[in-house]
Design an enzyme around this catalytic site. Structure first.
Site, PDB file in Angstrom:
ATOM      1  N   GLY A 193      -5.724  -5.330 -11.796  1.00  0.00           N
ATOM      2  CA  GLY A 193      -5.231  -4.063 -12.313  1.00  0.00           C
ATOM      3  C   GLY A 193      -6.043  -3.686 -13.530  1.00  0.00           C
ATOM      4  O   GLY A 193      -5.726  -4.105 -14.639  1.00  0.00           O
ATOM      5  N   CYS A 249       0.838  -1.195   0.000  1.00  0.00           N
ATOM      6  CA  CYS A 249       0.000   0.000   0.000  1.00  0.00           C
ATOM      7  C   CYS A 249       0.873   1.245   0.000  1.00  0.00           C
ATOM      8  O   CYS A 249       1.652   1.456   0.908  1.00  0.00           O
ATOM      9  CB  CYS A 249      -0.902  -0.010   1.229  1.00  0.00           C
TER      10      CYS A 249
END
Lengths: 302, 258
Positions: free
Chosen positions: A244, A131
């Protein structure tokens, strides 16, 4: 095994379609709009040892074909999850529930995994070492082989069930990172997490996001994600989960052909909440129309 | 219950400046039951290279007699531009209804619905619902100039309309909080408009012990309470989603410094 059934190191999924952490809440937020049980599984919000408020506003900036986020892992912590959320969602949903785990130090990751280990319905965790919004820890781990390996090694001891390491794309060599976590016993890798990006408000002469930089996701990242999945699938023997920018059945097929065993749908759910369900059905249609007895027949053919 | 439906534009009225009033009805079936004043919808924008996410727009009116949803839109960028330039017959895919709306609890005394700019939109449906429930709504609407005062004929169907313009072109001159109506009795306030306006109204309400609801407009992505992008800090629960716990909040729940 059904046509769409896939196996992630012993974790059987009824189909390869999962929803990505941070984009699907705990499933409940979508239950009116789609059949959550039609999915291979859901990956719930990043869960930390202690509750996190997350970053200040503004946490989001739209981009062409995507968005930037700087949410900052807001969640009520693992204890709250175990006591309040887990009983409720395991009653509502029969699909696989995977917990995404985040932490700012190795000990935190271990502690969360230890607390989750006794939960029968949680058969896999996805470790977030990537992250880019957390100032300390998160980003640092996933950008080096040593950092990624260190977390993997520690959680491998704390977590006896399926262990998925979620990789950051903000690295020089994704395959080096993937190989490092494989060497420490990861059962699977998922990639990509968000790409580091930024936006500026020219009128106000300030960065749009409160943290200035944030994570880019959505269709605009698909070519990068697909390339990394392809490279990684060739570099490791463990199953690769691709994500993605997946917004359609065709996108999912691209990732599977590039080597993914399963896929995750993330940002697309914001625009079309039924996307993941539509892709699950779309893959079934594809297999039927192309005479495939198993989705694995087209896996990694590129 | 939230649904995802295709809606067709039955009529579009270009209002002064950058505004349009769209009246839409479902392509199939009827307008979903249970749309409450203060709720919003998420509109998908097609054919727009620079936008990606849906646009959150307040429910201006849910007209169950005509089976129509009204959306009052201001052209504020590429997404809303596409809506303001829509034609009759255009189809928009909409997730709706969303969010927690205004309180409709029975109150004695006057209820003042305070709005600014395009923020007046949800107050129309609220006014209609309050009047239908036997209450006495009044509207206090402010804008820069008369061109920005919208749907006045509609508002006047449900209660007295008090106006201010900064340039004095219509109504009393100045900001809405300076309107003479504010010096009279008010039992409850429902407010929607630019944040500085809502803060000024909330401050008055706090000083006079008047209950006050505000409708927030935080930047949103999913609109479903899943992504946590639109949060607002609250006194009781920390960061909560404006799309789920709001957009309507009791002003005293917020961490505004008034």
């Amino acid at each position: 095994m059904g046509t769409l059934s896939v196996d992630i190191a012993g974790l059987r999924l009824q189909n390869p379609v999962l929803t990505a952490s941070g984009t699907f809440g705990y499933g409940e937020e979508f239950e009116d709009l789609m059949d959550v049980n039609s999915l291979g599984g859901i990956i719930v919000k990043g869960t930390t040892l202690h509750p996190r408020q997350g970053n200040p506003s503004v946490r989001m900036a739209e981009t062409p074909s995507g968005m930037l986020n700087a949410v900052g892992l807001q969640n009520k912590g693992v204890d709250y999850f175990i006591e309040h959320i887990y009983p409720r969602i395991t009653q509502k949903f029969s699909t696989e529930i995977i917990v995404n785990v985040a932490g700012s130090c190795v000990a935190d990751y271990e502690a969360v995994c230890e607390k989750l280990a006794p939960l029968d319905r949680i058969r896999a965790v996805e470790i977030n070492i990537s992250c880019p919004n957390v100032k300390q820890g998160g980003m640092a781990f996933g950008t080096t082989c040593q950092g990624a390996a260190e977390v993997t090694k520690a959680v491998r001891k704390a977590w006896p069930k399926t262990l998925i390491m979620k990789l950051s794309p903000n690295v020089t060599s994704i395959t080096d990172i993937a190989k490092a976590v494989e060497a420490e016993g990861a059962d699977s890798v998922s990639l990509i997490n968000t790409l580091m990006g930024m936006a500026v408000d020219v009128k106000r002469r300030k960065a749009v996001l409160s943290t200035i930089t944030g994570g880019l996701s959505g269709p605009c990242v698909k070519p990068v994600a697909l390339r990394m999945v392809w490279q990684t699938a060739k570099a490791v023997s463990i199953p690769v989960i691709g994500l993605g920018g997946i917004s359609s059945t065709e996108d999912a097929l691209e990732f599977i052909m590039a080597g993914a065993t399963a896929v995750q749908v993330g940002t697309a759910s914001f625009v079309e909440p039924r996307t993941a369900e539509m892709i699950a059905h779309g893959l079934a249609d594809y297999c039927r129309d192309n005479g495939l007895s198993s989705i694995s027949e087209i896996r990694g053919i590129i | 219950m939230t649904q995802i439906l295709d809606f067709k534009v039955r009529s579009i009225e270009r209002l002064s400046g950058a505004y349009a009033l769209l009246k839409l009805s479902p392509c199939a079936g009827s307008l979903p039951e249970g749309i409450a004043p203060g709720q919003f919808v998420q509109v998908r924008i097609e054919d727009s290279p620079s936008t990606y996410l849906r646009r959150p727009i307040s429910v201006c009116m849910a007209d169950y007699d005509a089976g129509e949803l009204w959306l009052l839109v201001r052209n504020a960028g590429a997404g809303t531009k596409r809506m303001v330039e829509a034609k009759e017959g255009d189809v928009f895919n909409i997730v709706m209804p969303l969010g927690h709306g205004f309180s409709l609890e029975k109150r004695e005394g006057s209820i003042l619905l305070v709005g600014g700019g395009v923020g007046v939109a949800p107050l129309l449906y609220l006014g209609k619902a309050l009047k239908a429930n036997g209450m006495k709504p009044e509207f206090a609407l402010g804008a820069r100039s008369s061109a920005d005062l919208l749907l006045l004929d509609e508002f006047s169907k449900y209660g007295p309309v008090h106006l201010t313009t900064e340039d004095g072109s219509l109504g009393e001159k100045g900001f809405i909080i300076n309107h003479s109506r504010f010096s009279e009795e008010i039992s409850h306030i429902a407010c929607c408009g630019p944040t500085p306006m809502m803060k000024a109204v909330a401050k008055i309400a706090k000083q006079r012990g008047i209950s006050c609801e505000v409708s927030l407009e935080n930047v949103m992505a999913c609109g479903l309470g899943a992504c946590l992008c639109c949060v607002e800090d609250t006194a009781d629960e920390g960061n909560v989603c404006v799309c789920k716990e709001g957009p309507v909040f009791n002003a005293n729940r917020l961490k505004w410094e008034l």
